[in-house]
Design a protein around this motif. Structure first.
Motif, mmCIF file in Angstrom:
data_model
loop_
_atom_site.group_PDB
_atom_site.id
_atom_site.type_symbol
_atom_site.label_atom_id
_atom_site.label_comp_id
_atom_site.label_asym_id
_atom_site.label_seq_id
_atom_site.Cartn_x
_atom_site.Cartn_y
_atom_site.Cartn_z
ATOM 1 N N HIS A 157 0.975 -1.228 -0.041
ATOM 2 C CA HIS A 157 -0.152 0.008 0.060
ATOM 3 C C HIS A 157 0.812 1.171 0.065
ATOM 4 O O HIS A 157 0.795 2.166 -0.767
ATOM 5 C CB HIS A 157 -1.193 -0.114 1.250
ATOM 6 C CG HIS A 157 -1.965 1.037 1.150
ATOM 7 N ND1 HIS A 157 -2.314 1.605 2.492
ATOM 8 C CD2 HIS A 157 -2.356 1.830 0.417
ATOM 9 C CE1 HIS A 157 -3.219 2.654 2.297
ATOM 10 N NE2 HIS A 157 -3.137 2.785 1.000
ATOM 11 N N ARG A 188 2.359 1.750 -3.317
ATOM 12 C CA ARG A 188 1.277 2.386 -4.345
ATOM 13 C C ARG A 188 1.222 3.830 -4.213
ATOM 14 O O ARG A 188 1.123 4.339 -5.038
ATOM 15 C CB ARG A 188 0.052 1.369 -4.146
ATOM 16 C CG ARG A 188 0.143 0.073 -4.883
ATOM 17 C CD ARG A 188 -1.320 -0.102 -4.884
ATOM 18 N NE ARG A 188 -1.785 -1.148 -3.608
ATOM 19 C CZ ARG A 188 -2.847 -0.629 -2.741
ATOM 20 N NH1 ARG A 188 -3.437 0.550 -3.167
ATOM 21 N NH2 ARG A 188 -2.904 -1.383 -1.948
ATOM 22 N N LYS A 189 1.016 3.986 -2.790
ATOM 23 C CA LYS A 189 0.847 5.586 -2.546
ATOM 24 C C LYS A 189 1.840 6.538 -2.887
ATOM 25 O O LYS A 189 1.979 7.434 -3.697
ATOM 26 C CB LYS A 189 0.526 5.677 -1.158
ATOM 27 C CG LYS A 189 -0.851 5.237 -0.703
ATOM 28 C CD LYS A 189 -1.042 5.878 0.894
ATOM 29 C CE LYS A 189 -0.373 5.055 2.110
ATOM 30 N NZ LYS A 189 -0.692 5.177 3.247
ATOM 31 N N LEU A 233 4.032 5.816 -5.541
ATOM 32 C CA LEU A 233 3.771 5.904 -6.991
ATOM 33 C C LEU A 233 2.901 6.898 -7.509
ATOM 34 O O LEU A 233 3.146 7.590 -8.354
ATOM 35 C CB LEU A 233 3.793 4.383 -7.484
ATOM 36 C CG LEU A 233 4.866 3.537 -7.499
ATOM 37 C CD1 LEU A 233 4.412 2.018 -7.769
ATOM 38 C CD2 LEU A 233 5.993 3.981 -8.469
ATOM 39 N N LYS A 234 1.875 6.683 -6.775
ATOM 40 C CA LYS A 234 0.778 7.749 -7.166
ATOM 41 C C LYS A 234 1.108 9.022 -6.947
ATOM 42 O O LYS A 234 0.954 9.902 -7.820
ATOM 43 C CB LYS A 234 -0.410 7.149 -6.476
ATOM 44 C CG LYS A 234 -1.636 7.999 -6.901
ATOM 45 C CD LYS A 234 -2.880 7.421 -6.514
ATOM 46 C CE LYS A 234 -4.225 8.008 -6.915
ATOM 47 N NZ LYS A 234 -5.638 7.349 -6.590
#
Ligand SMILES: [Zn+2]
Lengths: 213, 93
Positions: free
Chosen positions: A188, A191-192, A194-195
């Motif tokens: 998680h 992902r955060k 990268l976003k």
């Protein structure tokens, strides 16, 4: 099922000593096995299996699930039907086993695979053509850069194993020596990150996705 | 054939469409990523309630949106949700 039970009756019977508990366990086993069999027979990856084999498999899954259900009985809060709660536990158990078994087969087929992160796994040139374009190029560079330089090795490995290899999270968590929750958090956070890096450059994942069309 | 095997075969053969799909998959995951998300065990805690809402014809996505978000991003919980819904529908049929 011999006697239909409401939630209180299930709990009372499964907590009762002697034959009352035995009868409830037998009913629960039969209820779960019937449904697991129905489910397994419908799975595309098990189409080639004979009914007898699937019956035996669903019996095993039901047995294992009932042991867990009895252990967790105190955690049942009555928010759903008892059978829904029990089925949830059985499905978690059965599908977890199936995923691990499938992974063992895959690992045998690909004995050389070592789960190491392949920094090149998105292969820019392949992804770029033919509908590439500047947005795709830039987004890909940002993602590659974050993966190689900002994420920890464990984060990159976890993301790669789940996204590319499809490794079951229970196996990956054990390999990394972390809990399932810690593994979720690891990915998680990745992902955060990268976003956030994409958004900083004015690149929203939705926009990049829509630029495919 | 398991999906992961397909993935790996395609990967070693370097099929462009495979990398293309991976890139899309990653973008979809990032698009669904939220600052706060339920972990698998938190989502599973609510899974029975979620499925019962569906069976009752309610919209669980508005009542339990965090679970709905988790199911979109987590393939394992989604698989379990779909299986649970399917076997509980046996009792309706
Ligand atoms: Zn999950």
């Amino acid at each position: 099922m011999s006697t239909p039970r409401d939630n209180d009756a299930w709990i009372a019977d499964l907590r009762a000593p002697g034959p009352r508990k035995d009868a409830a366990i037998i009913d629960l086993l039969a209820w779960l096995q019937k449904r697991l069999f129905f489910y397994l027979r419908d799975r595309s990856d098990l189409r080639s299996r004979h009914d007898e084999e699937l019956q035996a498999l669903s019996a095993d899954f039901a047995q294992e699930s009932v042991i867990i259900i009895l252990e967790k009985l105190d955690q049942f809060q009555g928010r759903s039907k008892f059978t829904t709660w029990a089925a949830k536990i059985a499905v978690h158990q059965a599908l977890g086993e199936l995923r691990r078994a499938r992974w063992r087969d895959i690992s045998l087929q690909a004995a050389t695979r070592d789960g190491a992160f392949e920094p090149d796994f998105l292969r820019r040139e392949d992804v770029m053509s033919p509908e590439g374009g500047a947005i795709q190029q830039e987004a890909m560079s940002v993602v590659m850069d974050v993966m190689q330089n900002e994420l920890s090795q464990r984060q990159s490995r976890a993301l790669y194993a789940r996204l590319v290899l499809g490794e079951p999270s229970s196996i990956l968590a054990a390999e990394l020596g972390v809990s399932h929750n810690a593994l979720y958090k690891l990915i998680h956070d990745a992902r955060k990150r990268l976003k956030a890096r994409l958004l900083e450059r004015g690149l929203s994942p939705e926009e990049i996705l829509s630029s495919f069309q | 054939m398991p999906i992961a095997t397909n993935d790996m075969n395609a990967f070693s053969k370097g099929q462009p469409s495979h990398h293309h799909n991976l890139w899309r998959k990653l973008l979809r995951m990032l698009s669904l990523t939220r600052e706060r998300e339920l972990t698998c065990s938190e989502a599973q805690e609510l899974m029975d309630s979620y499925v019962e809402l569906e069976l009752a014809g309610e919209n669980p996505q508005t009542i339990l949106p965090e679970v709905a978000q988790h199911l979109r991003i987590c393939p394992e919980c989604r698989e379990e949700h779909d299986a649970l819904l399917k076997i509980l529908k046996m009792d309706e049929g």
